[in-house]
Design an enzyme around this catalytic site. Structure first.
Site, short mmCIF file in Angstrom:
data_model
loop_
_atom_site.label_atom_id
_atom_site.label_comp_id
_atom_site.label_asym_id
_atom_site.label_seq_id
_atom_site.Cartn_x
_atom_site.Cartn_y
_atom_site.Cartn_z
CD GLU A 32 -5.63 4.98 -0.77
OE1 GLU A 32 -5.83 5.48 -0.20
OE2 GLU A 32 -6.43 3.72 -1.41
CE1 TYR A 47 -3.43 2.80 1.18
CE2 TYR A 47 -1.41 3.88 2.09
CZ TYR A 47 -2.85 4.03 1.65
OH TYR A 47 -3.45 4.94 1.58
#
Ligand code: GDP
Ligand code: MN
Length: 374
Positions: A189, A101
Site C-alpha cells: 500500500e 491511495y
C-alpha cells in the site's frame, strides 16, 4: 509479517518506486544531523508498526535541522498503540498538491489480487470506505495474466484522475504490482501517494505485509528486528515455530498433536512457551535444531517432546535429541514420549543417555509440569 515504513520503502526502491530520500535516526541529535544532510524541510516519522501515526502525533514537519531535533525529541517520547517509539525516519519533505491511495491486496473470496485506488488518499482507507465508498475503485487482477495496462488506465480514468497523470500513475501501479509479486506480499500500500504542484509522484508512506511462510530470499536490512529471531531461525530448518508466553517448551510432530499437547500441558497447570511442529518425516538434524531452538528461549524452564512415530522414526528423533543435548549441555528438564515406528530403538537410545521416555502424553504433561515446579 508487517514491515515498518522504512523497510517497506527499501523494497519499494528495489522496484524503482519513487521514494523521497531519507535516513534513520535514534536521537534528536541524529535527527538534526540527518536533516542537515538531507536539507530542510524534512518530515520526522515514528517507525512503529501501528498505522495512523500522523493522527497520533508521530509524523511531524520540520522547517530547519534544529526544529527536526525538537520534533524528534517529542516523537521519541511517544508510545503509539502500545509501542514505544525508538526509531525515526527522517525524509526530505515533499510539497503536496494531492494525495492518492494505492494498494494491492489478496481478495480471498475471489482468489485473486485486487488493485485498489482512491483519489482521496492520505486518510485511513477504512474511513474513506465509510464516508465516501464511491471514491474507492477496485479492479481484480488475473493471477495468470497479470495486470493489464488497459485495466489500470480504465480504473484511473473512472477515478477522475487528470488525463496528464494517467501515464505516470500507471507506471507507479505497474511497479507496485511488481513489488507485490516479486516479494510475494499479502498486501502492499502507498498512502499517501503524493502529487506535487509540478506533477511529480512520490510514495510518502509504505505498508507491506509479507507471507510468513513464503518470505523473499533477500529481505531488507533491519527486518530481523520485526521477525522474532527464533521464528526466523525455525524457518531456515522448515520447523513451524510460534513463540508463546509460558515456560514449558513443547515439540511434537504434526500440528494437531502439538496443539493437543499444548492443551494438555495447560490442563495440568503448565503454561506452554511455544508451539513447535517438526513435521512429518523429520530428520535427526531437524529434531536437534528444534530442541536447540526451544532451549535457547530464556523463558523455557523445561521441555516436553511428544512424538508419534509414523513416517517420522523414533530412533531418528532420539538421535537428534541426544545430539542436541551433547552439543548444548541442556540444563532444563526434558521429558520425552516416543511411540510408533522404531519406538524400541528410540527408547533404548534415550535410556542409555539418561533420558527416560514416558508412556503416555498425559504422564508426560504432568511430569514436565512437576519437574518445572520442583
Ligand atoms: P500514517 O499516519 O501512519 O499513515 O503516516 P504517513 O506516513 O502516511 O504520514 C501521515 C501524513 O503526513 C500524510 O498523510 C501526509 O499528509 C503527511 N506527510 C507525510 N510526508 C509528508 C511530506 O513529505 N510532506 C508533507 N507536506 N506532508 C507529509
Ligand atoms: Mn499513511
Amino acid at each position: 509479517m508487517k514491515l515498518l515504513e522504512y523497510q517497506g520503502k527499501r523494497l519499494f526502491e528495489r522496484v524503482g518506486l519513487p521514494v523521497p530520500p531519507g535516513e534513520l535516526a535514534e536521537s534528536p541529535e541524529q535527527a538534526e544531523e540527518v536533516a542537515k544532510r538531507l536539507g530542510a524541510p524534512v518530515v520526522v516519522k515514528a517507525q512503529v508498526a501501528a498505522g495512523g501515526r500522523g493522527k497520533a502525533g508521530g509524523v511531524k514537519l520540520a522547517q530547519s535541522p534544529e526544529e527536526a531535533g525538537q520534533k524528534a525529541e517529542e516523537i521519541l517520547r511517544l508510545t503509539i498503540q502500545g509501542e514505544p517509539v525508538r526509531r525515526l525516519l527522517i525524509t526530505q519533505a515533499v510539497e503536496i498538491e494531492r494525495e492518492y491511495y494505492l494498494g494491492i491486496t489478496l481478495d480471498r473470496s475471489q482468489r485473486r489480487p485486487v488493485l485498489i485506488f482512491s483519489p482521496q488518499g492520505g486518510v485511513d482507507i477504512e474511513e474513506v470506505a465509510r464516508t465516501s465508498p464511491e471514491s474507492i475503485h477496485k479492479t481484480p487482477i488475473s493471477p495468470l495474466e497479470g495486470l493489464h495496462p488497459y485495466q489500470v488506465r480504465s480504473l484511473l480514468f473512472a477515478s477522475g484522475v487528470p488525463p496528464g497523470e494517467i501515464r505516470p500513475l500507471s507506471d507507479v501501479v505497474a511497479k507496485l504490482y511488481r513489488a507485490f509479486t516479486e516479494f510475494r506480499a499479502h498486501l502492499v500500500e502507498i498512502n499517501p501517494l503524493a502529487v506535487t504542484p509540478s506533477g511529480e509522484l512520490w510514495a510518502l508512506d509504505s505498508k507491506f505485509i509479507l507471507d510468513d511462510d513464503d518470505l523473499p530470499q533477500e529481505l531488507p536490512e533491519g527486518i530481523e528486528e520485526v521477525l522474532d529471531p527464533l521464528e526466523r531461525e525455525a524457518q531456515k530448518y522448515d520447523l513451524q515455530y510460534v513463540k508463546l508466553d509460558g515456560e514449558v517448551g513443547i515439540i511434537g510432530n504434526g500440528a494437531g498433536l502439538v496443539m493437543a499437547t499444548l492443551d494438555l500441558v495447560q490442563l495440568v497447570g503448565g503454561r506452554p512457551a511455544n508451539f513447535l511442529d517438526i513435521g512429518g518425516g523429520a530428520s535427526a538434524e531437524q529434531m536437534q535444531k528444534a530442541l536447540e531452538l526451544v532451549v535457547s528461549d530464556p523463558d523455557v524452564k523445561g521441555v516436553f517432546i511428544n512424538i508419534f512415530g509414523g513416517i517420522t522414526r523414533c530412533d531418528v528423533v532420539a538421535q537428534g535429541i541426544l545430539a542436541a543435548r551433547e552439543k548444548l549441555d541442556v540444563s532444563v528438564p526434558l521429558v520425552v514420549r516416543l511411540v510408533g515406528t522404531n519406538e524400541e530403538a528410540g527408547r533404548r537410545r534415550c535410556e542409555a543417555a539418561g533420558v527416560v521416555p514416558v508412556a503416555s502424553m498425559e504422564e508426560g504433561a504432568e511430569r514436565i509440569v512437576q519437574l518445572i515446579r520442583a
